[in-house]
Design a protein around this motif. Structure first.
Motif, PDB file in Angstrom:
ATOM      1  N   LEU A 278     101.780  -5.977   8.161  1.00 11.98           N
ATOM      2  CA  LEU A 278     100.909  -6.984   7.567  1.00 11.98           C
ATOM      3  C   LEU A 278     100.928  -8.258   8.413  1.00 11.98           C
ATOM      4  O   LEU A 278     102.001  -8.775   8.751  1.00 11.98           O
ATOM      5  CB  LEU A 278     101.370  -7.308   6.143  1.00 11.98           C
TER       6      LEU A 278
ATOM      7  N   SER B  38      94.870 -12.199   5.216  1.00 16.32           N
ATOM      8  CA  SER B  38      95.747 -11.184   5.799  1.00 16.32           C
ATOM      9  C   SER B  38      94.934 -10.005   6.304  1.00 16.32           C
ATOM     10  O   SER B  38      93.810  -9.761   5.849  1.00 16.32           O
ATOM     11  CB  SER B  38      96.768 -10.685   4.768  1.00 16.32           C
ATOM     12  N   THR B  39      95.526  -9.273   7.243  1.00 14.86           N
ATOM     13  CA  THR B  39      94.974  -7.986   7.664  1.00 14.86           C
ATOM     14  C   THR B  39      96.154  -7.069   7.954  1.00 14.86           C
ATOM     15  O   THR B  39      97.134  -7.492   8.576  1.00 14.86           O
ATOM     16  CB  THR B  39      94.045  -8.115   8.894  1.00 14.86           C
ATOM     17  N   ALA B  40      96.091  -5.846   7.459  1.00 13.27           N
ATOM     18  CA  ALA B  40      97.152  -4.868   7.692  1.00 13.27           C
ATOM     19  C   ALA B  40      96.863  -4.182   9.025  1.00 13.27           C
ATOM     20  O   ALA B  40      95.886  -3.457   9.156  1.00 13.27           O
ATOM     21  CB  ALA B  40      97.207  -3.849   6.560  1.00 13.27           C
TER      22      ALA B  40
ATOM     23  N   PHE C 105      95.593  -0.202  -3.318  1.00 18.05           N
ATOM     24  CA  PHE C 105      95.328  -1.561  -3.799  1.00 18.05           C
ATOM     25  C   PHE C 105      95.368  -1.598  -5.324  1.00 18.05           C
ATOM     26  O   PHE C 105      96.022  -2.467  -5.923  1.00 18.05           O
ATOM     27  CB  PHE C 105      93.959  -2.003  -3.283  1.00 18.05           C
TER      28      PHE C 105
ATOM     29  N   ALA D 158      97.644  -5.052   1.289  1.00 13.52           N
ATOM     30  CA  ALA D 158      96.577  -6.021   1.010  1.00 13.52           C
ATOM     31  C   ALA D 158      96.751  -6.623  -0.383  1.00 13.52           C
ATOM     32  O   ALA D 158      96.570  -7.838  -0.582  1.00 13.52           O
ATOM     33  CB  ALA D 158      95.212  -5.349   1.142  1.00 13.52           C
TER      34      ALA D 158
ATOM     35  N   VAL E  60      91.295 -10.504   1.983  1.00 16.70           N
ATOM     36  CA  VAL E  60      92.322  -9.660   2.599  1.00 16.70           C
ATOM     37  C   VAL E  60      91.650  -8.403   3.139  1.00 16.70           C
ATOM     38  O   VAL E  60      90.622  -7.963   2.621  1.00 16.70           O
ATOM     39  CB  VAL E  60      93.449  -9.304   1.610  1.00 16.70           C
ATOM     40  N   SER E  61      92.248  -7.832   4.174  1.00 15.67           N
ATOM     41  CA  SER E  61      91.577  -6.738   4.873  1.00 15.67           C
ATOM     42  C   SER E  61      92.589  -5.776   5.485  1.00 15.67           C
ATOM     43  O   SER E  61      93.805  -5.928   5.332  1.00 15.67           O
ATOM     44  CB  SER E  61      90.655  -7.314   5.957  1.00 15.67           C
ATOM     45  N   VAL E  62      92.050  -4.785   6.206  1.00 18.47           N
ATOM     46  CA  VAL E  62      92.854  -3.794   6.925  1.00 18.47           C
ATOM     47  C   VAL E  62      92.253  -3.595   8.307  1.00 18.47           C
ATOM     48  O   VAL E  62      91.034  -3.520   8.436  1.00 18.47           O
ATOM     49  CB  VAL E  62      92.869  -2.433   6.193  1.00 18.47           C
TER      50      VAL E  62
ATOM     51  N   THR F  32      99.797 -12.199   8.475  1.00 16.95           N
ATOM     52  CA  THR F  32      99.340 -13.383   7.749  1.00 16.95           C
ATOM     53  C   THR F  32      99.530 -14.584   8.680  1.00 16.95           C
ATOM     54  O   THR F  32      99.998 -14.434   9.811  1.00 16.95           O
ATOM     55  CB  THR F  32     100.152 -13.612   6.453  1.00 16.95           C
TER      56      THR F  32
ATOM     57  N   PHE G 270      88.748  -7.878  -1.363  1.00 14.39           N
ATOM     58  CA  PHE G 270      89.444  -6.895  -0.533  1.00 14.39           C
ATOM     59  C   PHE G 270      88.380  -6.150   0.263  1.00 14.39           C
ATOM     60  O   PHE G 270      87.570  -5.422  -0.298  1.00 14.39           O
ATOM     61  CB  PHE G 270      90.256  -5.923  -1.390  1.00 14.39           C
TER      62      PHE G 270
ATOM     63  N   ARG H 164      92.868   3.559   0.653  1.00 15.82           N
ATOM     64  CA  ARG H 164      93.204   2.125   0.671  1.00 15.82           C
ATOM     65  C   ARG H 164      92.945   1.492  -0.698  1.00 15.82           C
ATOM     66  O   ARG H 164      93.756   0.702  -1.192  1.00 15.82           O
ATOM     67  CB  ARG H 164      92.389   1.405   1.749  1.00 15.82           C
TER      68      ARG H 164
END
Length: 310
Positions: free
Chosen positions: A297, A261-263, A173, A142, A242-244, A299, A216, A169
């Protein structure tokens, strides 16, 4: 009578009569296995449960699944009643990585093995093993995505306090951004892990930090709340999120340009591995104590290669 939400097919009664409190798969001659999740409102945990159920059913056993509704005390009570009911094992996704120790000790004393799913616990010696995404790496991914999106940033983080996966997480980060003083973390707030609860938290952060330009969110539901708050404030184009998780909602938000983005995690695989390790353990095999499942990841550059990730 304590109320439980569960996924299953026949009514089980925990501590008395009344409305349905838990359901399970049709009974066979197999064992009763339990899965207790911090919540089932998040599709991630539903998928994780499906992975567990797939393996449990293949072994002729049946699965009881309970939702703790993010309440640590409720989860403790659920585990206690499951142990009284004589379950043969517990797959546990803890609400709080420290508070659950008493329940794990009780299970160990009764000879009931516990396998931890997604969010590690403080005392791994009390469990068979722990299976989770590489959550430190999720935070790093992220942070790398955010670095690619912005040359500098003033960041707020929406956390889930007491959840070890989210603690890891944020650690990843922060580690990734440690050498970048131009990437400043303004504040970390508890978004409670849901869109509904994260939205007002984000609204307060926007009012407090007019200069924030990056967020985040520790999971996709939190990110959905963040995005709603930004849209309501007319700030979505100004703030990078951005996220997970890599949930269907998260992937759709990346495609729409609302989430940078997201992981992506693989919850069904996490559930399968957890169940497989339990059966290996019950057969007398030695299993790894800590198992980390890699992430990817997502995107805008690669989002079209991803459908809903099982």
């Amino acid at each position: 009578m304590k109320q439980f939400f569960a996924i299953v097919v026949v009514c089980l009664v925990f501590g008395g009569c009344g409305p349905q409190t838990a359901r399970e798969e049709p009974r066979s001659q197999g064992r009763s296995i339990a899965a207790v999740f911090q919540t089932l409102d998040n599709p991630f945990f539903v998928e994780c449960n499906e992975g567990i159920k797939e393996v449990v059913s293949a072994h002729g056993d049946h699965l009881i699944t309970l939702d703790s509704g993010w309440v640590s005390r409720r989860q403790e009570e659920q585990i206690s009643e499951l142990l009284d009911q004589g379950v043969s094992a517990v797959f546990l996704n803890p609400v709080n990585w420290k508070d659950v120790n008493g329940s794990l000790l009780k299970a160990q004393q009764r000879g009931v093995p516990c396998v931890i799913v997604d969010a590690p616990v403080k005392s791994p010696d009390l469990v068979v093993c722990q299976i989770a995404s590489d959550n430190v790496e999720a935070g790093r991914l992220a942070a790398r995505a955010l670095r690619n999106a912005r040359q500098s940033a003033k960041i707020v983080i929406l956390h889930i306090r007491g959840n070890k996966a989210c603690i890891d997480r944020i650690a990843g980060f922060e580690q990734e951004l440690a050498s970048r003083p131009d990437m400043e973390i303004l504040e970390i707030e508890d978004g409670k892990g849901t869109a509904e609860r994260s939205l007002p938290v984000m609204q307060e952060l926007l009012a407090k930090h007019s200069d924030l330009d990056a967020v985040f969110a520790v999971n996709d539901p939190s990110a959905m709340g963040v995005i709603s708050a930004l849209e309501n404030a007319g700030r979505l184009r100004d703030v990078t999120v951005v996220s997970v998780d890599g949930s269907a909602e998260g992937i759709a938000a990346v495609k729409a340009g609302k989430l940078y983005s997201t992981a992506v995690q693989f919850p069904r695989e996490i559930g399968r591995i957890a169940a497989q390790r339990f059966y290996e353990h019950s057969s007398g095999e030695t299993v790894e104590k800590e198992i980390r499942v890699p992430l990817e990841l997502i995107t805008v550059d690669n989002v079209h290669a991803f459908a809903e990730v099982p």
